[in-house]
Write an enzyme that holds these catalytic residues in place. Structure first.
Site, PDB file in Angstrom:
ATOM      1  N   THR A 342     -88.575 -31.456 -21.565  1.00 48.30           N
ATOM      2  CA  THR A 342     -89.920 -31.625 -22.061  1.00 48.30           C
ATOM      3  C   THR A 342     -90.871 -31.130 -20.997  1.00 48.30           C
ATOM      4  OG1 THR A 342     -89.153 -33.542 -23.289  1.00 48.30           O
ATOM      5  CG2 THR A 342     -91.514 -33.447 -22.869  1.00 48.30           C
ATOM      6  N   THR A 360     -91.675 -30.315 -26.382  1.00 43.57           N
ATOM      7  CA  THR A 360     -90.288 -30.402 -25.931  1.00 43.57           C
ATOM      8  C   THR A 360     -89.320 -29.602 -26.790  1.00 43.57           C
ATOM      9  OG1 THR A 360     -88.547 -31.990 -25.369  1.00 43.57           O
ATOM     10  CG2 THR A 360     -89.835 -32.476 -27.332  1.00 43.57           C
ATOM     11  N   LEU A 361     -88.184 -29.265 -26.175  1.00 41.88           N
ATOM     12  CA  LEU A 361     -86.998 -28.802 -26.900  1.00 41.88           C
ATOM     13  C   LEU A 361     -85.930 -29.886 -26.907  1.00 41.88           C
ATOM     14  CD1 LEU A 361     -86.726 -25.167 -25.455  1.00 41.88           C
ATOM     15  CD2 LEU A 361     -87.218 -25.770 -27.832  1.00 41.88           C
TER      16      LEU A 361
END
Length: 530
Positions: A342, A360-361
Site C-alpha cells: 500500500t 493499494t495492490l
C-alpha cells in the site's frame, strides 16, 4: 506541499501546484505517477481511499474507490471440498483479483473537487512510463523479493525482468504498454478502463486463467462518496476513513480510550505508555474482527464503536500492571444497533485544501499478474476478505461474517488516510502503508504530534509498536530500550522485535507555513513544497 513515497511522483504533484492546480488536482497527478514509479504499490489496477478537506465549502469528504468482489464470487470460493483453504488461491491467482477502483476514484475526485483536465494531469505519468526511470536500490529489493510471483507470468516478466532475473538498481524500467493505457485514459476518460479497450483486455486475462471478473463487473464499478468518521481528541477534530475501512473507526476508538490517561506525563515510549497503548490496541482489534465490514452489506456500528462512553467502559478492562492475554479478550458489548502493499500520500495547497490518499495492490506487486497488453499490475485484494471464519489473512488478521466473501462486496481494509482539524482548519494530514499496522502507525503519529508535541520529523522517526489482538504479540521496532522491554515482559507482554512498521507521509499546517516529512523507512520517499 506534497509528501509521497517516491520523489518523482512528489515532483509531479508539486509542478501541478506551481501551475495553479489545487490539492485535488495534484493528488490525481500523484496517483497516476505512483502507478508508474512505485509499481509495487502505486496502481491503476488496485483501489483505495481519499480524504478531502474542501476549503471553499468547508466540507470533509471520504471517497471510497476500494476494489469489489466480482459478481461470481462466493463465500467458500477459496476452500477445497474438505473445507480447507486452497494455498495461494486468494493471493497469487487470478481468483485473487478484485474489480479495480483507482481510475474511477481519481476521476470522481477530479470531476467534483479538481480544476484541471485529466489529460493534463496524466501526462507526466505517461512520460515516466514511456521514457522510463532508474530503478532505486529499494525498488530493486522489492523486485527481488517478488521474483517468484512476478516471474510466473509472461506479461509481468516482460516488464520487470531482464532475461531470467528481475531488474536491478541502476537499470531503467520502461513501461510502454502502461504508457499506452494511461494515454487512452487521458484521452477517453475512465470509460475506456471500465467499458472500452482496457476493460476488454482485463476481462480476456481473467477468462484465460479462470478468473471471475466479467465485462459487467467492470462496467458496473462505482466509486462512492461517504461521510468521514469523526472524533475529538484533546481539542482537535480527527477525520478518517469510514467502513469499508476499519482505520478511522479504530483510530477514533483508541484515541477515545487514550484520552482517559495522562499520555504526555507518561512520556513517549516509556514502559507505562507502551503497555497502555498495547492494551488499547488489543481492545480495538478484537472489535474489528467482529463488527467491521462493507457497510453496503451489513450494518457497521460506527456511532457505537466511536462513542466516548463506550471507550470509558472498555478502559475498565485495562490492568495498568498486567497484560491481559488475547485469549481472554472478547469483542465489546455494544449498545443495541441495527444489525503491505500500500502507499500513502498527502497534499496541501495555498487555498486551505488538504488531501490524504491511501491506495493499494495489497501485497507486493499485488497478485504479480499484469493484464496482457495493458501494462497494468492487478491487485490481490480478495485476500482482505475473511476467506474462512477464524483463519488469518496474509497480515494475520482474523475476521468473521461481516467481512465474508460475497458478490459485489468491498473487502475490509486497514487504510487510514487521516486529516486533523484545529478550530475547523486543517492542522495535520497523514497516513501510511503497512497492512494491519497502518492503523497503529497512524495512531502513533497523532499521539506524537498532539500529546508529545513533536514536529513531524521527530514524530515519524520515533520507534513504533503494534498489537493486533491475534497473534498475542507486542511488536516493537528496534530502538526501544532494553530496560523498557524488560519492564514490559514483567507486565506479561509477549515481545517480538519486528521489522520497520509503516512509512508515513505527513504534512503539518502551521500559521507560518507548512512542515512535511517523508518517513525514512522508505528511502525513496520525498516531501517538497514551495
Amino acid at each position: 506541499m506534497v509528501a509521497s513515497e517516491q520523489a518523482l511522483a512528489t515532483q509531479v504533484g508539486l509542478e501541478v501546484l506551481k501551475r495553479g492546480g489545487n490539492a485535488i488536482d495534484a493528488s490525481v497527478a500523484v496517483g497516476f505517477a505512483l502507478a508508474v514509479v512505485l509499481p509495487n504499490a502505486g496502481n491503476i489496477g488496485g483501489g483505495g481511499f481519499m480524504l478531502i478537506h474542501d476549503a471553499k465549502s468547508g466540507k470533509d469528504i471520504a471517497l471510497d474507490f476500494r476494489e469489489m468482489a466480482p459478481s461470481a464470487a462466493s463465500r467458500d470460493m477459496y476452500l477445497d471440498a474438505a473445507g480447507k483453504v486452497i494455498p495461494r488461491s486468494s493471493t497469487f491467482s487470478h481468483l485473487a483479483v478484485g474489480v479495480p477502483g483507482t481510475v474511477a476514484g481519481l476521476d470522481l475526485a477530479l470531476k467534483k473537487y479538481g480544476s484541471m483536465p485529466l489529460k493534463e494531469l496524466i501526462a507526466p505519468a505517461i512520460k515516466l512510463a514511456e521514457q522510463g526511470f532508474e530503478i532505486s536500490p529499494h525498488l530493486a529489493d522489492m523486485l527481488a523479493a517478488s521474483r517468484e510471483h512476478l516471474g510466473k507470468w509472461p506479461a509481468s516478466r516482460a516488464i520487470f525482468f531482464k532475461g531470467e532475473r528481475p531488474l536491478q538498481a541502476g537499470e531503467v524500467l520502461v513501461q510502454k504498454d502502461l504508457a499506452r493505457s494511461l494515454r487512452l485514459i487521458g484521452e477517453q476518460g475512465p470509460k475506456v478502463f471500465y467499458e472500452g479497450e482496457i476493460a476488454k483486455k482485463i476481462v480476456a486475462e481473467m477468462t484465460a486463467h479462470q478468473g471471475l471478473i466479467s465485462s459487467a463487473d467492470m462496467k458496473n464499478y462505482r466509486a462512492i462518496e461517504r461521510q468521514p468518521v469523526s472524533g475529538n481528541y484533546r481539542g482537535y477534530q480527527v477525520l478518517s476513513m469510514p467502513p469499508p475501512s476499519s482505520g478511522g473507526v479504530h483510530i477514533v476508538q483508541m484515541l477515545n480510550m487514550l484520552e482517559n490517561y495522562p499520555v504526555k506525563q507518561q512520556g513517549v515510549n516509556s514502559a507505562q505508555n507502551l503497555h497502555l497503548m498495547s492494551e488499547v490496541m488489543k481492545l480495538a482489534y478484537v472489535d474489528r474482527s467482529e463488527y467491521l465490514g462493507d457497510p453496503d452489506f451489513s450494518k457497521v456500528p460506527v456511532k457505537e464503536l466511536t462513542s466516548p462512553a463506550y471507550a470509558k467502559e472498555l478502559v475498565k478492562k485495562i490492568n495498568a500492571e498486567q497484560a491481559t492475554p488475547s485469549s481472554q479478550i472478547k469483542p465489546g458489548k455494544l449498545a443495541a444497533y441495527e444489525s503491505d502493499q500500500t502507499t500513502h500520500y498527502s497534499v496541501a495547497d495555498q487555498h486551505g485544501n488538504v488531501v490524504a490518499t491511501t491506495y493499494t495492490l495489497n501485497l507486493l506487486f499485488g497478485s504479480g499478474i499484469v493484464a496482457a497488453g495493458t501494462g497494468i499490475t492487478l491487485n490481490n485484494e480478495m485476500d482482505d476478505f475473511s476467506i474462512k471464519a477464524g483463519v488469518p489473512n496474509a497480515f494475520g488478521l482474523i475476521g468473521g461474517a461481516a467481512n465474508a466473501v460475497e458478490a459485489n462486496k468491498r473487502p475490509l481494509s486497514s487504510m487510514s488516510p487521516t486529516i486533523i482539524l484545529k478550530d475547523g482548519k486543517p492542522f495535520l494530514a497523514t497516513g501510511s502503508p503497512g497492512g494491519s499496522r497502518i492503523i497503529t502507525t497512524t495512531l502513533q503519529m497523532i499521539m506524537n504530534v498532539i500529546d508529545h508535541e513533536m514536529n513531524v520529523a521527530d514524530a515519524s522517526l520515533t520507534p513504533r509498536i503494534h498489537h493486533q489482538w491475534e497473534p498475542d504479540q507486542l511488536r516493537l521496532e528496534k530502538g526501544i530500550s532494553i530496560d523498557t522491554q524488560n519492564i514490559l515482559r514483567q507486565k506479561g507482554q509477549n515481545i517480538v522485535i519486528a521489522r520497520p512498521m509503516g512509512r508515513t507521509q505527513t504534512i503539518q499546517i502551521k500559521a507560518d507555513g507548512f512542515e512535511g516529512y517523508s518517513d525514512p523507512r522508505n528511502p525513496d520517499g520525498k516531501t517538497l513544497g514551495y
